[in-house]
Design an enzyme around this catalytic site. Structure first.
Site, PDB file in Angstrom:
ATOM      1  N   LYS A  59       0.842  -1.205   0.000  1.00 38.52           N
ATOM      2  CA  LYS A  59       0.000   0.000   0.000  1.00 38.52           C
ATOM      3  C   LYS A  59       0.875   1.252   0.000  1.00 38.52           C
ATOM      4  CE  LYS A  59      -3.654  -2.590   2.243  1.00 38.52           C
ATOM      5  NZ  LYS A  59      -4.382  -2.948   3.459  1.00 38.52           N
ATOM      6  N   GLN A 103      -4.635  -2.048   9.659  1.00 36.74           N
ATOM      7  CA  GLN A 103      -4.481  -3.335   8.974  1.00 36.74           C
ATOM      8  C   GLN A 103      -5.080  -4.466   9.818  1.00 36.74           C
ATOM      9  OE1 GLN A 103      -3.207  -3.735   5.808  1.00 36.74           O
ATOM     10  NE2 GLN A 103      -3.824  -5.864   5.990  1.00 36.74           N
ATOM     11  N   ASP A 126     -10.754   2.193   3.963  1.00 31.97           N
ATOM     12  CA  ASP A 126     -11.044   0.757   3.825  1.00 31.97           C
ATOM     13  C   ASP A 126     -12.547   0.515   3.708  1.00 31.97           C
ATOM     14  OD1 ASP A 126      -8.758  -0.770   3.641  1.00 31.97           O
ATOM     15  OD2 ASP A 126      -8.465  -0.934   5.817  1.00 31.97           O
TER      16      ASP A 126
END
Ligand code: NAD
Length: 308
Positions: A59, A103, A126
Protein backbone atom coordinates in the site's frame (compact mmCIF):
# COMPACT_ATOMS: atom_id res chain seq x y z
CA UNK A 1 -10.95 -31.14 -25.53
CA UNK A 2 -11.47 -27.44 -26.35
CA UNK A 3 -8.95 -25.45 -28.33
CA UNK A 4 -6.93 -22.78 -26.57
CA UNK A 5 -8.94 -20.09 -28.38
CA UNK A 6 -12.11 -21.40 -26.66
CA UNK A 7 -10.55 -21.00 -23.26
CA UNK A 8 -11.86 -18.28 -20.97
CA UNK A 9 -10.54 -14.77 -21.42
CA UNK A 10 -8.21 -13.97 -18.57
CA UNK A 11 -9.24 -10.89 -16.61
CA UNK A 12 -5.95 -9.09 -16.13
CA UNK A 13 -6.10 -7.42 -12.73
CA UNK A 14 -2.56 -6.09 -13.04
CA UNK A 15 -3.45 -4.22 -16.24
CA UNK A 16 -6.68 -2.73 -14.89
CA UNK A 17 -5.03 -1.84 -11.56
CA UNK A 18 -2.32 -0.03 -13.49
CA UNK A 19 -4.99 1.87 -15.45
CA UNK A 20 -6.70 2.89 -12.20
CA UNK A 21 -3.40 4.00 -10.63
CA UNK A 22 -2.61 6.12 -13.72
CA UNK A 23 -6.06 7.73 -13.50
CA UNK A 24 -5.56 8.43 -9.78
CA UNK A 25 -2.14 9.97 -10.48
CA UNK A 26 -3.58 12.31 -13.12
CA UNK A 27 -6.56 13.32 -10.96
CA UNK A 28 -4.25 13.87 -8.00
CA UNK A 29 -1.97 16.15 -10.06
CA UNK A 30 -5.03 18.20 -11.04
CA UNK A 31 -6.25 18.32 -7.43
CA UNK A 32 -2.88 19.43 -6.07
CA UNK A 33 -2.42 21.79 -9.05
CA UNK A 34 -5.63 23.52 -7.98
CA UNK A 35 -3.96 24.47 -4.69
CA UNK A 36 -4.97 21.54 -2.48
CA UNK A 37 -2.58 19.75 -0.14
CA UNK A 38 -1.08 16.40 -1.28
CA UNK A 39 -3.45 13.66 0.00
CA UNK A 40 -2.06 11.69 2.92
CA UNK A 41 -2.72 8.09 4.02
CA UNK A 42 -1.76 6.76 7.46
CA UNK A 43 -1.67 2.99 7.95
CA UNK A 44 -1.63 1.49 11.44
CA UNK A 45 -0.24 -2.00 11.91
CA UNK A 46 -0.23 -3.81 15.26
CA UNK A 47 2.21 -6.69 15.76
CA UNK A 48 4.54 -8.30 13.26
CA UNK A 49 2.38 -10.65 11.18
CA UNK A 50 4.47 -11.10 7.99
CA UNK A 51 1.44 -11.16 5.63
CA UNK A 52 0.08 -7.94 7.16
CA UNK A 53 3.50 -6.30 6.89
CA UNK A 54 3.65 -7.24 3.19
CA UNK A 55 0.15 -5.86 2.55
CA UNK A 56 0.99 -2.56 4.26
CA UNK A 57 4.30 -2.29 2.35
CA UNK A 58 2.41 -2.78 -0.94
CA UNK A 59 0.00 0.00 0.00
CA UNK A 60 2.84 2.37 0.86
CA UNK A 61 4.63 1.60 -2.45
CA UNK A 62 1.37 2.24 -4.35
CA UNK A 63 1.00 5.59 -2.54
CA UNK A 64 4.47 6.62 -3.73
CA UNK A 65 3.59 5.62 -7.32
CA UNK A 66 0.44 7.73 -7.48
CA UNK A 67 1.82 10.68 -5.47
CA UNK A 68 -0.06 10.16 -2.20
CA UNK A 69 2.05 10.90 0.87
CA UNK A 70 1.94 8.11 3.43
CA UNK A 71 3.16 6.93 6.78
CA UNK A 72 3.02 3.64 8.70
CA UNK A 73 2.46 3.62 12.44
CA UNK A 74 3.84 0.25 13.56
CA UNK A 75 2.71 -0.65 17.07
CA UNK A 76 3.94 -3.55 19.22
CA UNK A 77 1.79 -6.66 19.69
CA UNK A 78 1.38 -5.66 23.36
CA UNK A 79 -0.66 -2.58 22.33
CA UNK A 80 -3.98 -2.42 24.18
CA UNK A 81 -7.32 -1.57 22.62
CA UNK A 82 -7.39 1.69 24.60
CA UNK A 83 -3.95 2.71 23.28
CA UNK A 84 -5.03 1.95 19.73
CA UNK A 85 -8.28 3.89 20.16
CA UNK A 86 -6.31 6.86 21.50
CA UNK A 87 -4.02 6.88 18.43
CA UNK A 88 -7.02 6.59 16.08
CA UNK A 89 -8.65 9.54 17.84
CA UNK A 90 -5.50 11.65 17.39
CA UNK A 91 -5.30 10.77 13.70
CA UNK A 92 -9.05 11.38 13.21
CA UNK A 93 -8.43 14.91 14.50
CA UNK A 94 -5.28 15.52 12.45
CA UNK A 95 -6.22 17.62 9.39
CA UNK A 96 -3.12 16.46 7.53
CA UNK A 97 -4.41 12.85 7.53
CA UNK A 98 -6.99 12.29 4.78
CA UNK A 99 -7.08 8.49 4.82
CA UNK A 100 -6.67 6.23 7.84
CA UNK A 101 -6.61 2.44 7.88
CA UNK A 102 -5.91 -0.17 10.52
CA UNK A 103 -4.48 -3.33 8.97
CA UNK A 104 -6.50 -6.44 9.87
CA UNK A 105 -6.37 -8.93 11.49
CA UNK A 106 -5.67 -7.41 14.89
CA UNK A 107 -4.10 -9.34 17.78
CA UNK A 108 -6.38 -11.24 20.18
CA UNK A 109 -7.84 -8.96 22.81
CA UNK A 110 -8.57 -6.12 20.39
CA UNK A 111 -12.12 -5.97 19.05
CA UNK A 112 -11.93 -5.35 15.29
CA UNK A 113 -15.48 -4.02 15.06
CA UNK A 114 -14.80 -1.41 17.79
CA UNK A 115 -11.60 -0.38 16.01
CA UNK A 116 -13.18 -0.17 12.53
CA UNK A 117 -16.04 1.90 13.94
CA UNK A 118 -13.59 4.26 15.68
CA UNK A 119 -11.97 5.36 12.40
CA UNK A 120 -13.72 8.53 11.24
CA UNK A 121 -16.17 7.64 8.41
CA UNK A 122 -14.72 10.45 6.27
CA UNK A 123 -11.18 9.03 6.54
CA UNK A 124 -12.18 5.35 6.50
CA UNK A 125 -10.59 4.49 3.14
CA UNK A 126 -11.04 0.76 3.83
CA UNK A 127 -14.81 1.35 4.05
CA UNK A 128 -15.11 -0.89 7.12
CA UNK A 129 -16.77 1.66 9.43
CA UNK A 130 -20.42 0.89 10.28
CA UNK A 131 -21.51 4.17 8.68
CA UNK A 132 -19.89 3.37 5.35
CA UNK A 133 -21.22 -0.21 5.28
CA UNK A 134 -24.65 1.13 6.31
CA UNK A 135 -24.59 3.77 3.58
CA UNK A 136 -23.69 1.16 0.99
CA UNK A 137 -26.56 -1.06 2.19
CA UNK A 138 -28.95 1.90 1.95
CA UNK A 139 -27.81 2.90 -1.58
CA UNK A 140 -26.19 6.09 -0.25
CA UNK A 141 -22.85 7.48 -1.30
CA UNK A 142 -20.01 6.62 1.07
CA UNK A 143 -16.64 4.90 0.97
CA UNK A 144 -16.92 1.39 -0.53
CA UNK A 145 -14.40 -1.25 0.65
CA UNK A 146 -11.50 -1.60 -1.77
CA UNK A 147 -11.76 -5.30 -2.69
CA UNK A 148 -15.50 -5.18 -3.55
CA UNK A 149 -14.90 -1.95 -5.50
CA UNK A 150 -12.07 -3.75 -7.31
CA UNK A 151 -14.38 -6.65 -8.24
CA UNK A 152 -16.98 -4.19 -9.58
CA UNK A 153 -14.34 -2.33 -11.59
CA UNK A 154 -13.05 -5.57 -13.16
CA UNK A 155 -16.60 -6.54 -14.21
CA UNK A 156 -17.21 -3.07 -15.67
CA UNK A 157 -13.94 -2.76 -17.54
CA UNK A 158 -14.31 -6.21 -19.09
CA UNK A 159 -17.90 -5.32 -20.10
CA UNK A 160 -19.37 -8.26 -18.19
CA UNK A 161 -23.13 -7.86 -18.40
CA UNK A 162 -24.64 -8.09 -14.91
CA UNK A 163 -28.04 -6.51 -15.62
CA UNK A 164 -30.73 -9.07 -14.70
CA UNK A 165 -28.16 -11.89 -14.75
CA UNK A 166 -27.74 -14.58 -12.09
CA UNK A 167 -24.79 -14.04 -9.78
CA UNK A 168 -23.60 -16.11 -6.86
CA UNK A 169 -21.38 -14.77 -4.11
CA UNK A 170 -19.67 -17.47 -2.08
CA UNK A 171 -18.70 -16.19 1.37
CA UNK A 172 -20.60 -13.83 3.67
CA UNK A 173 -17.86 -11.83 5.45
CA UNK A 174 -18.79 -8.27 6.31
CA UNK A 175 -15.68 -6.66 4.77
CA UNK A 176 -15.45 -8.62 1.52
CA UNK A 177 -18.40 -10.77 0.41
CA UNK A 178 -21.31 -8.79 1.85
CA UNK A 179 -20.30 -5.52 0.12
CA UNK A 180 -19.74 -7.47 -3.13
CA UNK A 181 -23.25 -8.94 -2.86
CA UNK A 182 -24.70 -5.48 -2.13
CA UNK A 183 -22.95 -3.94 -5.15
CA UNK A 184 -24.04 -6.80 -7.41
CA UNK A 185 -27.74 -6.80 -6.51
CA UNK A 186 -28.41 -3.11 -5.97
CA UNK A 187 -30.00 -0.68 -8.41
CA UNK A 188 -27.77 0.83 -11.08
CA UNK A 189 -29.76 4.08 -10.87
CA UNK A 190 -28.80 4.78 -7.27
CA UNK A 191 -25.81 6.69 -5.86
CA UNK A 192 -23.67 3.57 -5.44
CA UNK A 193 -24.39 2.51 -9.05
CA UNK A 194 -25.25 -1.12 -8.36
CA UNK A 195 -25.07 -3.87 -10.95
CA UNK A 196 -28.74 -5.03 -11.05
CA UNK A 197 -27.95 -8.77 -10.85
CA UNK A 198 -30.08 -11.44 -9.13
CA UNK A 199 -27.80 -12.55 -6.32
CA UNK A 200 -27.58 -15.74 -4.28
CA UNK A 201 -25.25 -15.81 -1.27
CA UNK A 202 -23.66 -19.11 -0.21
CA UNK A 203 -21.57 -19.75 2.88
CA UNK A 204 -20.03 -22.48 5.02
CA UNK A 205 -23.44 -24.01 5.82
CA UNK A 206 -24.61 -24.17 2.22
CA UNK A 207 -24.62 -27.93 1.50
CA UNK A 208 -22.04 -28.80 -1.22
CA UNK A 209 -24.78 -30.17 -3.52
CA UNK A 210 -26.72 -26.95 -3.17
CA UNK A 211 -23.57 -24.89 -3.83
CA UNK A 212 -23.05 -26.85 -7.05
CA UNK A 213 -26.69 -26.41 -8.09
CA UNK A 214 -26.62 -22.64 -7.51
CA UNK A 215 -23.23 -22.20 -9.21
CA UNK A 216 -24.36 -24.11 -12.31
CA UNK A 217 -27.12 -21.53 -12.85
CA UNK A 218 -24.84 -18.55 -12.36
CA UNK A 219 -23.68 -16.18 -15.10
CA UNK A 220 -21.23 -14.67 -12.61
CA UNK A 221 -19.52 -16.47 -9.72
CA UNK A 222 -17.62 -14.44 -7.13
CA UNK A 223 -15.86 -16.69 -4.66
CA UNK A 224 -14.21 -15.33 -1.50
CA UNK A 225 -13.63 -18.22 0.88
CA UNK A 226 -9.96 -19.18 1.16
CA UNK A 227 -10.40 -22.86 0.22
CA UNK A 228 -8.24 -23.96 -2.72
CA UNK A 229 -10.10 -26.13 -5.23
CA UNK A 230 -13.59 -25.22 -3.97
CA UNK A 231 -14.88 -24.33 -7.46
CA UNK A 232 -14.42 -27.05 -10.05
CA UNK A 233 -15.27 -27.35 -13.73
CA UNK A 234 -18.49 -29.32 -13.15
CA UNK A 235 -19.88 -26.40 -11.08
CA UNK A 236 -19.52 -23.83 -13.84
CA UNK A 237 -22.01 -22.97 -16.58
CA UNK A 238 -20.29 -22.63 -19.97
CA UNK A 239 -19.39 -18.99 -20.62
CA UNK A 240 -19.79 -17.85 -16.99
CA UNK A 241 -17.57 -15.15 -15.52
CA UNK A 242 -15.49 -16.33 -12.56
CA UNK A 243 -14.05 -13.82 -10.09
CA UNK A 244 -11.70 -15.53 -7.64
CA UNK A 245 -11.11 -13.37 -4.56
CA UNK A 246 -9.65 -16.15 -2.41
CA UNK A 247 -5.98 -16.20 -1.51
CA UNK A 248 -4.28 -19.20 0.11
CA UNK A 249 -0.59 -19.86 0.53
CA UNK A 250 0.21 -23.51 -0.23
CA UNK A 251 3.43 -25.50 -0.79
CA UNK A 252 4.52 -25.62 -4.44
CA UNK A 253 5.65 -29.16 -5.27
CA UNK A 254 7.56 -27.93 -8.35
CA UNK A 255 9.77 -25.44 -6.50
CA UNK A 256 9.60 -26.59 -2.88
CA UNK A 257 8.57 -23.04 -1.97
CA UNK A 258 5.14 -21.56 -1.28
CA UNK A 259 2.74 -20.23 -3.89
CA UNK A 260 -0.51 -18.27 -3.83
CA UNK A 261 -3.69 -19.87 -5.13
CA UNK A 262 -7.34 -18.87 -5.22
CA UNK A 263 -10.53 -20.86 -4.55
CA UNK A 264 -10.97 -21.97 -8.17
CA UNK A 265 -9.40 -24.95 -9.98
CA UNK A 266 -8.06 -22.47 -12.52
CA UNK A 267 -6.75 -24.82 -15.24
CA UNK A 268 -9.93 -26.88 -15.56
CA UNK A 269 -12.46 -24.07 -14.97
CA UNK A 270 -10.72 -22.01 -17.65
CA UNK A 271 -11.87 -24.63 -20.16
CA UNK A 272 -15.57 -23.85 -19.60
CA UNK A 273 -15.74 -20.27 -18.29
CA UNK A 274 -16.08 -17.20 -20.50
CA UNK A 275 -13.92 -14.97 -18.29
CA UNK A 276 -11.76 -15.79 -15.29
CA UNK A 277 -9.45 -13.96 -12.87
CA UNK A 278 -6.10 -15.59 -12.09
CA UNK A 279 -4.54 -15.75 -8.62
CA UNK A 280 -2.23 -13.94 -8.30
CA UNK A 281 -2.82 -11.10 -10.75
CA UNK A 282 -6.62 -10.84 -10.59
CA UNK A 283 -8.47 -9.20 -7.72
CA UNK A 284 -5.37 -8.74 -5.50
CA UNK A 285 -3.78 -5.81 -7.38
CA UNK A 286 -7.20 -4.16 -7.70
CA UNK A 287 -7.56 -3.95 -3.93
CA UNK A 288 -4.51 -1.72 -3.58
CA UNK A 289 -5.44 0.40 -6.63
CA UNK A 290 -8.96 1.02 -5.28
CA UNK A 291 -7.49 1.98 -1.91
CA UNK A 292 -5.55 4.71 -3.74
CA UNK A 293 -8.75 5.85 -5.42
CA UNK A 294 -10.60 5.89 -2.08
CA UNK A 295 -7.81 7.95 -0.49
CA UNK A 296 -7.86 10.54 -3.27
CA UNK A 297 -11.68 10.71 -3.12
CA UNK A 298 -11.57 11.11 0.68
CA UNK A 299 -9.12 14.01 0.31
CA UNK A 300 -11.37 15.57 -2.34
CA UNK A 301 -14.48 15.22 -0.14
CA UNK A 302 -12.66 16.74 2.81
CA UNK A 303 -11.58 19.65 0.58
CA UNK A 304 -15.20 20.08 -0.53
CA UNK A 305 -14.62 19.03 -4.14
CA UNK A 306 -15.88 15.44 -4.29
CA UNK A 307 -16.65 13.81 -7.62
CA UNK A 308 -20.30 13.08 -8.30
P1 NAD B 1 -13.59 -14.93 6.01
O1 NAD B 1 -12.84 -16.07 6.61
O2 NAD B 1 -14.07 -13.81 6.84
O3 NAD B 1 -14.86 -15.50 5.22
C1 NAD B 1 -14.83 -16.71 4.55
C2 NAD B 1 -16.25 -17.06 4.14
O4 NAD B 1 -16.25 -18.30 3.46
C3 NAD B 1 -17.21 -17.19 5.32
O5 NAD B 1 -18.28 -16.30 5.12
C4 NAD B 1 -17.68 -18.65 5.27
O6 NAD B 1 -19.05 -18.80 5.58
C5 NAD B 1 -17.40 -19.03 3.83
N1 NAD B 1 -17.11 -20.46 3.66
C6 NAD B 1 -16.24 -21.22 4.36
N2 NAD B 1 -16.22 -22.50 3.88
C7 NAD B 1 -17.12 -22.52 2.88
C8 NAD B 1 -17.57 -23.54 2.00
N3 NAD B 1 -17.08 -24.79 2.07
N4 NAD B 1 -18.50 -23.22 1.07
C9 NAD B 1 -18.98 -21.97 0.97
N5 NAD B 1 -18.59 -20.96 1.78
C10 NAD B 1 -17.68 -21.23 2.72
O7 NAD B 1 -12.65 -14.40 4.83
P2 NAD B 1 -12.68 -13.03 3.99
O8 NAD B 1 -12.00 -11.98 4.77
O9 NAD B 1 -14.04 -12.79 3.46
O10 NAD B 1 -11.72 -13.47 2.80
C11 NAD B 1 -12.08 -14.54 1.94
C12 NAD B 1 -10.89 -14.90 1.07
O11 NAD B 1 -10.56 -13.77 0.26
C13 NAD B 1 -9.62 -15.26 1.82
O12 NAD B 1 -8.93 -16.24 1.10
C14 NAD B 1 -8.82 -13.96 1.82
O13 NAD B 1 -7.43 -14.19 1.91
C15 NAD B 1 -9.19 -13.42 0.46
N6 NAD B 1 -9.10 -11.97 0.32
C16 NAD B 1 -8.51 -11.52 -0.82
C17 NAD B 1 -8.43 -10.17 -1.05
C18 NAD B 1 -7.83 -9.71 -2.32
O14 NAD B 1 -7.43 -8.56 -2.42
N7 NAD B 1 -7.76 -10.57 -3.34
C19 NAD B 1 -8.90 -9.25 -0.10
C20 NAD B 1 -9.52 -9.75 1.06
C21 NAD B 1 -9.63 -11.12 1.25
Amino acid sequence: MRFASNMAQIIDGNRIANEVRCEVRLQLEKFVGAGNRVPHLTAIIVGEDPASQTYVEKKIIACKEVGISSETKALPITTTQEELLKLIDELNNDDKVNGLLVQLPLPAGIDERIICNAVSAAKDVDGFNELNIGRLALDMKGIVPATPLGVKTLLERYNINTFGRNAVVIGRSKNVSLPIAILLHSDGRNATKGMDATVTICHRYTPPKELTRVCRQADIIVVAVGKPGLITKDMVKPGACIIDVGISRIPDEATGKFKLVGDVEFDEVREVAGHITPVPGGVGPMTVAMLMKNTLNAAKSQAGCADK
